[in-house]
Design an enzyme around this catalytic site. Structure first.
Site, PDB file in Angstrom:
ATOM      1  N   THR A   1      29.661  44.098  49.340  1.00 10.03           N
ATOM      2  CA  THR A   1      30.236  44.323  48.016  1.00 10.03           C
ATOM      3  C   THR A   1      30.994  45.645  47.958  1.00 10.03           C
ATOM      4  O   THR A   1      30.738  46.555  48.753  1.00 10.03           O
ATOM      5  CB  THR A   1      29.160  44.287  46.902  1.00 10.03           C
ATOM      6  N   ARG A   2      31.931  45.735  47.023  1.00  8.64           N
ATOM      7  CA  ARG A   2      32.650  46.980  46.741  1.00  8.64           C
ATOM      8  C   ARG A   2      32.597  47.288  45.253  1.00  8.64           C
ATOM      9  O   ARG A   2      33.382  48.078  44.745  1.00  8.64           O
ATOM     10  CB  ARG A   2      34.109  46.902  47.224  1.00  8.64           C
TER      11      ARG A   2
ATOM     12  N   HIS B   1      25.383  38.997  40.371  1.00 10.71           N
ATOM     13  CA  HIS B   1      25.245  39.317  41.802  1.00 10.71           C
ATOM     14  C   HIS B   1      23.772  39.429  42.195  1.00 10.71           C
ATOM     15  O   HIS B   1      23.370  39.015  43.274  1.00 10.71           O
ATOM     16  CB  HIS B   1      25.941  40.642  42.131  1.00 10.71           C
TER      17      HIS B   1
ATOM     18  N   GLY C   1      30.996  34.538  48.543  1.00 15.07           N
ATOM     19  CA  GLY C   1      31.110  33.897  47.239  1.00 15.07           C
ATOM     20  C   GLY C   1      32.542  33.578  46.892  1.00 15.07           C
ATOM     21  O   GLY C   1      33.333  33.168  47.738  1.00 15.07           O
ATOM     22  N   ARG C   2      32.854  33.825  45.637  1.00 10.98           N
ATOM     23  CA  ARG C   2      34.181  33.510  45.139  1.00 10.98           C
ATOM     24  C   ARG C   2      35.116  34.681  45.426  1.00 10.98           C
ATOM     25  O   ARG C   2      34.774  35.827  45.194  1.00 10.98           O
ATOM     26  CB  ARG C   2      34.084  33.309  43.620  1.00 10.98           C
ATOM     27  N   ASP C   3      36.296  34.384  45.984  1.00  8.78           N
ATOM     28  CA  ASP C   3      37.332  35.405  46.152  1.00  8.78           C
ATOM     29  C   ASP C   3      36.832  36.607  46.967  1.00  8.78           C
ATOM     30  O   ASP C   3      37.061  37.752  46.589  1.00  8.78           O
ATOM     31  CB  ASP C   3      37.829  35.847  44.758  1.00  8.78           C
ATOM     32  N   HIS C   4      36.169  36.324  48.057  1.00  9.30           N
ATOM     33  CA  HIS C   4      35.613  37.383  48.908  1.00  9.30           C
ATOM     34  C   HIS C   4      36.737  38.284  49.432  1.00  9.30           C
ATOM     35  O   HIS C   4      37.716  37.801  50.000  1.00  9.30           O
ATOM     36  CB  HIS C   4      34.859  36.726  50.069  1.00  9.30           C
ATOM     37  N   ALA C   5      36.571  39.609  49.251  1.00  6.41           N
ATOM     38  CA  ALA C   5      37.573  40.594  49.694  1.00  6.41           C
ATOM     39  C   ALA C   5      38.971  40.280  49.173  1.00  6.41           C
ATOM     40  O   ALA C   5      39.982  40.519  49.848  1.00  6.41           O
ATOM     41  CB  ALA C   5      37.572  40.724  51.221  1.00  6.41           C
TER      42      ALA C   5
ATOM     43  N   MET D   1      29.559  32.416  40.121  1.00  8.66           N
ATOM     44  CA  MET D   1      28.359  32.556  39.297  1.00  8.66           C
ATOM     45  C   MET D   1      28.760  33.123  37.943  1.00  8.66           C
ATOM     46  O   MET D   1      29.552  34.052  37.860  1.00  8.66           O
ATOM     47  CB  MET D   1      27.378  33.546  39.935  1.00  8.66           C
TER      48      MET D   1
ATOM     49  N   HIS E   1      26.220  43.361  39.262  1.00 11.49           N
ATOM     50  CA  HIS E   1      25.954  42.832  37.922  1.00 11.49           C
ATOM     51  C   HIS E   1      24.813  41.820  38.002  1.00 11.49           C
ATOM     52  O   HIS E   1      24.371  41.468  39.092  1.00 11.49           O
ATOM     53  CB  HIS E   1      27.214  42.168  37.369  1.00 11.49           C
TER      54      HIS E   1
HETATM   55  S1  ADX Z   1      34.515  41.919  47.835  1.00 13.06           S
HETATM   56  O1  ADX Z   1      34.180  42.325  49.170  1.00 13.06           O
HETATM   57  O2  ADX Z   1      34.510  40.458  47.727  1.00 13.06           O
HETATM   58  O3  ADX Z   1      35.781  42.493  47.436  1.00 13.06           O
HETATM   59  P1  ADX Z   1      32.868  42.011  45.510  1.00 13.06           P
HETATM   60  O4  ADX Z   1      31.945  43.110  45.119  1.00 13.06           O
HETATM   61  O5  ADX Z   1      33.980  41.658  44.596  1.00 13.06           O
HETATM   62  O6  ADX Z   1      33.393  42.510  46.926  1.00 13.06           O
HETATM   63  O7  ADX Z   1      32.068  40.698  45.846  1.00 13.06           O
HETATM   64  C1  ADX Z   1      30.965  40.741  46.707  1.00 13.06           C
HETATM   65  C2  ADX Z   1      30.541  39.356  47.135  1.00 13.06           C
HETATM   66  O8  ADX Z   1      30.060  38.616  46.009  1.00 13.06           O
HETATM   67  C3  ADX Z   1      31.632  38.491  47.717  1.00 13.06           C
HETATM   68  O9  ADX Z   1      31.079  37.606  48.669  1.00 13.06           O
HETATM   69  C4  ADX Z   1      32.130  37.700  46.537  1.00 13.06           C
HETATM   70  O10 ADX Z   1      32.702  36.493  46.933  1.00 13.06           O
HETATM   71  C5  ADX Z   1      30.832  37.467  45.782  1.00 13.06           C
HETATM   72  N1  ADX Z   1      31.009  37.362  44.333  1.00 13.06           N
HETATM   73  C6  ADX Z   1      31.322  38.366  43.482  1.00 13.06           C
HETATM   74  N2  ADX Z   1      31.320  37.933  42.206  1.00 13.06           N
HETATM   75  C7  ADX Z   1      30.989  36.615  42.255  1.00 13.06           C
HETATM   76  C8  ADX Z   1      30.815  35.592  41.257  1.00 13.06           C
HETATM   77  N3  ADX Z   1      30.944  35.839  39.972  1.00 13.06           N
HETATM   78  N4  ADX Z   1      30.490  34.351  41.690  1.00 13.06           N
HETATM   79  C9  ADX Z   1      30.347  34.074  43.022  1.00 13.06           C
HETATM   80  N5  ADX Z   1      30.489  34.988  43.970  1.00 13.06           N
HETATM   81  C10 ADX Z   1      30.807  36.247  43.618  1.00 13.06           C
HETATM   82 MG    MG Z   2      35.373  40.246  44.009  1.00 12.14          MG
END
Ligand code: ADX
Ligand code: MG
Length: 349
Positions: free
Chosen positions: A198-199, A206, A291-295, A333, A203
């Site tokens: 995570t970055r 998470h 998860g969603r929209d990773h990186a 989520m 919440h």
């Molecule tokens: S990042 O590396 O993907 O930029 P971020 O903190 O935004 O960091 O997300 C960390 C991880 O949690 C990632 O695998 C992202 O896909 C997952 N993730 C974040 N928010 C959600 C969400 N609401 N639902 C599903 N997966 C999430």
């Molecule tokens: Mg994200």
């Protein structure tokens, strides 16, 4: 290193930090070498190269490897590797060195951290690199902006001999190298470990997602946030680490731990997710939450996202066997206030 943990990516641990005797030889020899002050990005990349987090890499990539990584997501020896790790320098340094030269790499205080033994000096096609790695040359993508606007026009490639890791002054006890994290897993008797990249501050959604992941795959949990360079505009890491520390009490006793990763993210979406899996495996991790929209790098000027929300999952899934890391995928989520719990979008209410 204990053998019941997952072996590093590439099979053998990379440790390019030399002993004291060699370090003093290198320091002495370096008085005749050109010297270079590392940028924050270089410092992050160097730290992960020296610690073995980028295993099997032992230095900065040359032109053949970069071309191969861009085109095929593989090093020229065929190893799956999604992200160029390169060392950019301006003409004033590039013209001073050639193959066979060595450069002293220094931190901003002038402390020599490593010797770079150069085997190639080249001028990369940075637009082609952007297109190959990120799928776009649009500078609204933070990885592209870095490459096209803040990267010097020459790359030095070669192997490293490390003298010491970059110094940090904050959260030292939480900054664990691959070897340190592996030793800690061994001490705790952890073999199956699921990492959460995570970055952002954690919440409720998470927290829920990490609890579910650990339970689902019957693994211990590693909260492994990036504290190197993240997306411009992110919450600073001091604030985030306090948030992570607070949330650690929300996990069952002795099932989860927190460690900080000094990675410079490229916001490369799918390719970056593959890279994250490699980096985690090198730290002794067996499973990675995606998860969603990773990186994700966000959207272009027209508001169109650069990658689809599950592209990262698709690419990691395709390469799961080769990576040796099992993905724990999550749909989006959402926190459902009334239910007092997180829920995957589309789950029955
Ligand atoms: S990042 O590396 O993907 O930029 P971020 O903190 O935004 O960091 O997300 C960390 C991880 O949690 C990632 O695998 C992202 O896909 C997952 N993730 C974040 N928010 C959600 C969400 N609401 N639902 C599903 N997966 C999430
Ligand atoms: Mg994200």
């Amino acid at each position: 290193m204990s053998n019941h943990l997952i072996p590093p990516y590439g099979g053998v641990p990379v440790d390019v930090v030399v002993d004291d005797e060699r370090a003093s030889e290198l320091r002495k020899a370096s008085t005749y070498w050109p010297s270079w002050d590392l940028t924050p990005r270089h410092l992050c990349d160097l730290e992960l190269l020296l610690s073995g987090a980028f295993s099997p890499l032992r230095g900065f990539l040359g032109s053949a490897d970069v071309a191969s990584v861009c085109a095929d997501m593989r090093l020229s020896d065929g190893t799956l590797w999604p992200m160029p790790v390169t060392f950019d320098v301006p003409d004033e340094l590039a013209t001073q060195v050639g193959p066979g030269a060595s450069v002293a790499l220094r931190d901003p205080e002038g402390v020599m951290l490593a010797a770079l033994h150069v085997d190639e000096v080249y001028r990369p096609d940075r637009r082609a690199e952007a297109q190959g790695v990120f799928g776009t040359t649009d500078p609204a993508h933070p990885g592209v902006a870095h490459l096209l606007e803040r990267t010097h026009p020459n790359y030095l490639a070669g192997t490293l001999e490390g003298i010491q890791l970059p110094a940090h002054h904050d959260y030292l006890a939480l900054r664990r190298t691959p070897a340190e994290l592996r030793a800690e897993f061994t001490r705790r008797g952890w073999r199956r470990v699921v990492a959460f990249q995570t970055r952002n501050p954690l919440h409720r959604a998470h927290h829920e997602l990490t609890l579910r992941a650990a339970k689902e795959v019957e693994a211990n949990l590693l909260i492994h946030p990036v504290v190197g360079m993240t997306k411009p505009g992110d919450v600073d890491h001091y604030t985030r680490v306090r948030c992570y520390q607070a949330i650690m009490d929300g996990y069952p006793h002795n099932t989860a731990m927190l460690s900080l990763l000094p990675l410079a993210m490229r916001m490369g979406g799918p390719r970056e997710a593959v890279w994250h899996a490699i980096i985690r495996r090198n730290h002794g991790v067996t499973h990675l939450i995606v998860g969603r929209d990773h990186a994700g790098p966000g959207a272009d000027a027209q508001g169109r996202p650069f990658y689809g929300p599950y592209d990262a999952q698709d690419l990691v899934r395709q390469h799961e066997a080769e990576l040796g890391v099992t993905m724990v995928p999550f749909r989006q989520m959402v926190y459902v206030e009334a239910a007092g719990a997180g829920r995957a979008a589309g789950d029955p209410a």
